[in-house]
Design a protein around this motif. Structure first.
Motif, PDB file in Angstrom:
ATOM      1  N   GLY A   1      36.097  40.835  33.680  1.00  0.00           N
ATOM      2  CA  GLY A   1      36.099  39.639  32.853  1.00  0.00           C
ATOM      3  C   GLY A   1      35.962  39.961  31.376  1.00  0.00           C
ATOM      4  O   GLY A   1      36.659  39.392  30.529  1.00  0.00           O
TER       5      GLY A   1
ATOM      6  N   PHE B   1      39.197  41.273  30.029  1.00  0.00           N
ATOM      7  CA  PHE B   1      40.149  40.195  29.767  1.00  0.00           C
ATOM      8  C   PHE B   1      39.783  39.437  28.489  1.00  0.00           C
ATOM      9  O   PHE B   1      40.664  39.046  27.728  1.00  0.00           O
ATOM     10  CB  PHE B   1      40.203  39.226  30.942  1.00  0.00           C
ATOM     11  CG  PHE B   1      41.179  39.629  32.016  1.00  0.00           C
ATOM     12  CD1 PHE B   1      42.397  39.013  32.121  1.00  0.00           C
ATOM     13  CD2 PHE B   1      40.866  40.624  32.916  1.00  0.00           C
ATOM     14  CE1 PHE B   1      43.303  39.379  33.110  1.00  0.00           C
ATOM     15  CE2 PHE B   1      41.748  41.000  33.897  1.00  0.00           C
ATOM     16  CZ  PHE B   1      42.975  40.375  33.990  1.00  0.00           C
ATOM     17  N   VAL B   2      38.503  39.209  28.261  1.00  0.00           N
ATOM     18  CA  VAL B   2      38.077  38.427  27.098  1.00  0.00           C
ATOM     19  C   VAL B   2      38.339  39.178  25.800  1.00  0.00           C
ATOM     20  O   VAL B   2      38.873  38.620  24.840  1.00  0.00           O
ATOM     21  CB  VAL B   2      36.584  38.056  27.221  1.00  0.00           C
ATOM     22  CG1 VAL B   2      36.058  37.496  25.912  1.00  0.00           C
ATOM     23  CG2 VAL B   2      36.386  37.040  28.330  1.00  0.00           C
TER      24      VAL B   2
ATOM     25  N   ASN C   1      40.179  42.111  25.284  1.00  0.00           N
ATOM     26  CA  ASN C   1      41.408  42.877  25.131  1.00  0.00           C
ATOM     27  C   ASN C   1      42.638  42.028  25.446  1.00  0.00           C
ATOM     28  O   ASN C   1      43.685  42.545  25.803  1.00  0.00           O
ATOM     29  CB  ASN C   1      41.359  44.109  26.052  1.00  0.00           C
ATOM     30  CG  ASN C   1      42.340  45.169  25.644  1.00  0.00           C
ATOM     31  OD1 ASN C   1      42.773  45.229  24.503  1.00  0.00           O
ATOM     32  ND2 ASN C   1      42.712  46.006  26.588  1.00  0.00           N
ATOM     33  N   ASN C   2      42.521  40.710  25.293  1.00  0.00           N
ATOM     34  CA  ASN C   2      43.578  39.824  25.754  1.00  0.00           C
ATOM     35  C   ASN C   2      44.863  39.944  24.945  1.00  0.00           C
ATOM     36  O   ASN C   2      45.942  39.806  25.485  1.00  0.00           O
ATOM     37  CB  ASN C   2      43.099  38.371  25.783  1.00  0.00           C
ATOM     38  CG  ASN C   2      42.580  37.900  24.445  1.00  0.00           C
ATOM     39  OD1 ASN C   2      42.707  38.590  23.451  1.00  0.00           O
ATOM     40  ND2 ASN C   2      41.985  36.734  24.445  1.00  0.00           N
ATOM     41  N   LYS C   3      44.787  40.230  23.660  1.00  0.00           N
ATOM     42  CA  LYS C   3      46.006  40.308  22.850  1.00  0.00           C
ATOM     43  C   LYS C   3      46.857  41.507  23.276  1.00  0.00           C
ATOM     44  O   LYS C   3      48.071  41.392  23.451  1.00  0.00           O
ATOM     45  CB  LYS C   3      45.656  40.424  21.375  1.00  0.00           C
ATOM     46  CG  LYS C   3      46.870  40.327  20.464  1.00  0.00           C
ATOM     47  CD  LYS C   3      46.494  40.396  18.998  1.00  0.00           C
ATOM     48  CE  LYS C   3      46.049  39.031  18.540  1.00  0.00           C
ATOM     49  NZ  LYS C   3      45.869  38.961  17.097  1.00  0.00           N
ATOM     50  N   ASN C   4      46.235  42.656  23.461  1.00  0.00           N
ATOM     51  CA  ASN C   4      46.969  43.846  23.892  1.00  0.00           C
ATOM     52  C   ASN C   4      47.509  43.693  25.314  1.00  0.00           C
ATOM     53  O   ASN C   4      48.625  44.121  25.617  1.00  0.00           O
ATOM     54  CB  ASN C   4      46.080  45.082  23.816  1.00  0.00           C
ATOM     55  CG  ASN C   4      45.712  45.427  22.397  1.00  0.00           C
ATOM     56  OD1 ASN C   4      46.448  45.126  21.469  1.00  0.00           O
ATOM     57  ND2 ASN C   4      44.551  46.034  22.217  1.00  0.00           N
ATOM     58  N   MET C   5      46.708  43.078  26.177  1.00  0.00           N
ATOM     59  CA  MET C   5      47.144  42.889  27.558  1.00  0.00           C
ATOM     60  C   MET C   5      48.327  41.929  27.623  1.00  0.00           C
ATOM     61  O   MET C   5      49.232  42.104  28.438  1.00  0.00           O
ATOM     62  CB  MET C   5      45.990  42.375  28.414  1.00  0.00           C
ATOM     63  CG  MET C   5      44.906  43.411  28.647  1.00  0.00           C
ATOM     64  SD  MET C   5      43.453  42.758  29.465  1.00  0.00           S
ATOM     65  CE  MET C   5      44.114  42.207  30.997  1.00  0.00           C
ATOM     66  N   ALA C   6      48.328  40.909  26.779  1.00  0.00           N
ATOM     67  CA  ALA C   6      49.418  39.931  26.795  1.00  0.00           C
ATOM     68  C   ALA C   6      50.737  40.571  26.380  1.00  0.00           C
ATOM     69  O   ALA C   6      51.778  40.298  26.987  1.00  0.00           O
ATOM     70  CB  ALA C   6      49.081  38.766  25.870  1.00  0.00           C
ATOM     71  N   LYS C   7      50.707  41.436  25.379  1.00  0.00           N
ATOM     72  CA  LYS C   7      51.933  42.109  24.942  1.00  0.00           C
ATOM     73  C   LYS C   7      52.487  42.988  26.061  1.00  0.00           C
ATOM     74  O   LYS C   7      53.689  42.976  26.341  1.00  0.00           O
ATOM     75  CB  LYS C   7      51.656  42.953  23.706  1.00  0.00           C
ATOM     76  CG  LYS C   7      51.411  42.156  22.463  1.00  0.00           C
ATOM     77  CD  LYS C   7      51.114  43.065  21.284  1.00  0.00           C
ATOM     78  CE  LYS C   7      50.725  42.276  20.052  1.00  0.00           C
ATOM     79  NZ  LYS C   7      50.363  43.145  18.932  1.00  0.00           N
TER      80      LYS C   7
END
Length: 65
Positions: free
Chosen positions: A16, A19-20, A22-28
């Motif tokens: 969790g 995800f909170v 590192n969300n910008k890198n994960m989304a790319k």
């Protein structure tokens, strides 16, 4: 508290937090992966595999006691 529940809770908290924060890198990365993975040809194969798994699962449930 049970040690197995504690371990599972710590793992879920770590995921969790990942995800909170590192969300910008994960989304790319996920967007690029989905564009490559979910093409029409690949989706046809994925749905066929899912259908076979569901049919086999249904047969196992019907036969198993």
């Amino acid at each position: 508290m049970d040690s197995q529940k504690m371990f599972a809770g710590l793992i879920l908290m770590a995921i969790g937090l990942l995800f909170v924060f590192n969300n910008k890198n994960m989304a790319k990365g996920a967007a690029a992966l989905y564009q490559k993975l979910y093409t029409e040809k690949n989706l046809i194969v994925m749905f066929k595999i899912a259908g076979v798994i569901l049919v086999l699962g249904g047969l196992v449930l019907m036969v198993a006691k």
